[in-house]
Design an enzyme around this catalytic site. Structure first.
Site, PDB file in Angstrom:
ATOM      1  N   ARG A  44       0.763  -1.245   0.051  1.00  0.00           N
ATOM      2  CA  ARG A  44      -0.212  -0.046  -0.110  1.00  0.00           C
ATOM      3  C   ARG A  44       0.861   1.112   0.005  1.00  0.00           C
ATOM      4  O   ARG A  44       0.220   2.267   0.140  1.00  0.00           O
ATOM      5  CB  ARG A  44      -0.876  -0.057   1.302  1.00  0.00           C
ATOM      6  CG  ARG A  44      -2.100  -0.607   1.038  1.00  0.00           C
ATOM      7  CD  ARG A  44      -2.915  -1.286   2.268  1.00  0.00           C
ATOM      8  NE  ARG A  44      -2.266  -1.927   3.310  1.00  0.00           N
ATOM      9  CZ  ARG A  44      -2.627  -2.112   4.543  1.00  0.00           C
ATOM     10  NH1 ARG A  44      -3.511  -1.428   5.160  1.00  0.00           N
ATOM     11  NH2 ARG A  44      -2.168  -2.898   4.983  1.00  0.00           N
ATOM     12  N   LYS A  51       9.278  -0.953   2.169  1.00  0.00           N
ATOM     13  CA  LYS A  51       8.421   0.034   3.084  1.00  0.00           C
ATOM     14  C   LYS A  51       9.546   0.645   4.272  1.00  0.00           C
ATOM     15  O   LYS A  51       9.338   1.553   4.757  1.00  0.00           O
ATOM     16  CB  LYS A  51       7.421  -0.735   3.807  1.00  0.00           C
ATOM     17  CG  LYS A  51       6.727  -0.005   4.700  1.00  0.00           C
ATOM     18  CD  LYS A  51       5.491  -0.553   4.910  1.00  0.00           C
ATOM     19  CE  LYS A  51       5.352  -1.804   5.978  1.00  0.00           C
ATOM     20  NZ  LYS A  51       3.789  -2.389   6.373  1.00  0.00           N
TER      21      LYS A  51
END
Ligand code: UD1
Ligand code: MG
Length: 481
Positions: A44, A51
């Protein structure tokens, strides 16, 4: 031992270990391992960057976690990485940690399994997440107070959705964790959630992990399943809560990253205020690194501090200034919109507004660098001034020198950089080009508008410009009517 509280399956499996486990529990756990889970994809984030390498307050998320872990003096630090190739170990190469590739990623339990060969028994293993950067060391120390127990960091949330829920038996003892996707409606109503952070005696961890199954909604090996095993074994399961709820927040998307950035900045601003720093607006300050301030420092709105910045007593920073890896001496002032990068600034200096100090700029005391002046790799001795519209690069400027508006050191011939030396008490007239290498002697004066290509002797006036002439009776061309 509370055998009756465990699920039959785990109880049976561990019955034969019991004796050994109880002895193990009595070992003095003096060594600490920290295992940081950082293999997740971060789908996401919609980014090529793993990330945990996204930046919070100027440092990758994972670096925040590593720095916190360092404060615990762990004897072994393990980072489980996966996505993004070698970017994670490469970027964190400065840390004395074991970087272990988890490929494929089969769940949090599987992730911790990868670290097992690095972990010694007789120690405690603390599991942290690489995407939970705000955890405070005090909270972790509280968790390590009970080294013989399995200790979970839990919180009560009004909206617990997305988290694993803590299950307790009738007497309130933790009996397990159920993931949301596996939970019944009743279990989903529970508000106490698993933050994912836990500490476990390593010998227990090793045995429990080897018994994990992936028969669950996600087909993953859940680290959380070891909690039911502990309960079944009668091993104490403790819960600890963070001092602040934001400590346990994780980053899954850019919105959460921005929220955590604000929390970090607010905390840092509060710390500065409580140490006596004046902030015109604590909500409009960004520190991306470390900012150290003396007494009576004042910082106006919109300033960004990057890397290591030290501000001495009485320093004032004007609005919208950007300062990186710089040390500023006592009572110096930086006026608004100045940009200072890798500079050393002495006391009582005045910089800006709209000044730019580039790497290698060194200003001694009482130096003035004014608007639209760019300085690079140059030293200004005390009480010298360049107040307007100048470029001073690769220069050594003596004391009490005055550099007029529009002065340029021509330091670059297209291949090499050359130095300009301006000795003490020299006066450089406006709109002067100093073609380096060149030296302006002590007390010399350079007439305005000069292009100086040879050394100028001390104490004399040197000019290098064409003489002014007047053409008498000259007329401008007239437009025909
Ligand atoms: C996990 C917990 C859940 C808890 C939640 C808190 C499990 C089974 N569930 O769920 O109880 O409430 O965290 O946020 O542990 N990771 C790896 N390798 C893997 C899988 C995950 O390194 O194979 C890392 C991720 O990068 C992440 C962390 O482990 O940092 C947690 O993984 P995630 O997939 O977010 O777990 P959740 O389903 O949120
Ligand atoms: Mg998660």
């Amino acid at each position: 031992m509370h055998r009756e509280s465990g699920s039959g399956r785990f109880f049976y499996m561990y019955y034969y270990f019991d004796d050994w486990l109880v002895k193990g529990a009595k070992l003095i756990m003096n060594a600490l391992n920290v295992v940081i889970l950082a293999a997740g994809k971060g789908t996401r984030m919609y980014s090529e960057t793993p990330k945990v390498l996204h930046s919070l307050a100027g440092r990758p998320l994972l670096q925040h976690v590593l720095d916190t872990a360092l404060g615990l003096s762990a004897s072994q630090l393990c980072v489980i990485y996966g996505h993004g190739g070698e970017a994670v170990p490469e970027m964190m190469a400065g840390y004395d940690a074991a970087f272990i590739l988890q490929e494929p990623q089969l769940g949090t339990g599987h992730a911790v399994q990868q670290a097992l060969p690095q972990l010694k028994d007789g120690s405690v293993t603390l599991v942290l997440y690489g995407d939970v950067p705000l955890l405070q060391i005090g909270t972790l120390k509280k968790m390590l107070d009970t080294p013989q127990a399995l200790t979970l960091l839990t919180v009560f949330l009004d909206n617990p959705s997305g988290y694993g829920r803590i299950l307790r038996d009738r007497s309130g003892r933790v009996s397990g964790i159920v993931e949301e996707k596996d939970a019944s409606t009743e279990q989903r109503a529970l508000r106490e959630v698993n933050t994912g952070i836990m500490s476990v005696p390593t010998h227990f961890l090793r045995h429990w992990l080897s018994a994990l199954r992936n028969e669950n909604a996600q087909g993953e090996y859940y680290l959380t399943d070891i909690v039911a095993m502990a309960a079944a074994q009668g091993v104490d399961v403790h819960t600890v809560h963070p001092s602040q709820e934001w400590e346990i927040l994780g980053v899954n998307n850019k919105m959460q990253l921005a929220e955590l950035e604000r929390i970090w900045q607010k905390n840092h601003a509060t710390e500065l205020l409580l140490k006596g720093v004046t902030l015109a607006d604590p909500a409009r300050l960004d520190v991306r690194g470390r900012l150290e301030c003396g007494r009576d420092v004042e910082i106006d709105v919109g300033c960004v501090f990057v890397g290591n910045v030290q501000l001495g007593d009485g320093v004032k920073i004007g609005a919208y200034s950007i300062i990186r890896n710089t040390c500023i001496g006592k009572h110096s002032r930086v006026e608004p919109y100045s940009h200072i990068d890798e500079a050393k600034i002495g006391s009582n200096c005045r910089i800006g507004p709209y000044a730019r100090l580039r790497p290698g700029s060194q200003l001694h005391t009482d130096v003035h660098i004014g608007n639209f002046v760019e300085v690079k790799n140059s030293e200004f001795s005390s009480s010298s001034k360049a107040n307007h519209l100048s470029y001073i690069g690769d220069a050594s400027v003596g004391t009490r020198v005055n550099i007029g508006a529009g002065t340029i050191t021509c330091n670059y011939d297209g291949v090499n950089k050359h130095r300009t030396i301006i000795e003490e008490d020299a006066f450089i007239g406006s709109n002067t080009q100093l073609v380096a290498p060149v030296k302006i002697g002590r007390g010399a004066t350079i007439g305005a508008g000069s292009t100086i290509t040879r050394d100028a002797p001390e104490g004399e006036l040197t000019l290098a410009r064409s003489r002014q002439t007047t053409l008498k009776g000259w007329r401008r061309p007239q437009k025909k009517k």
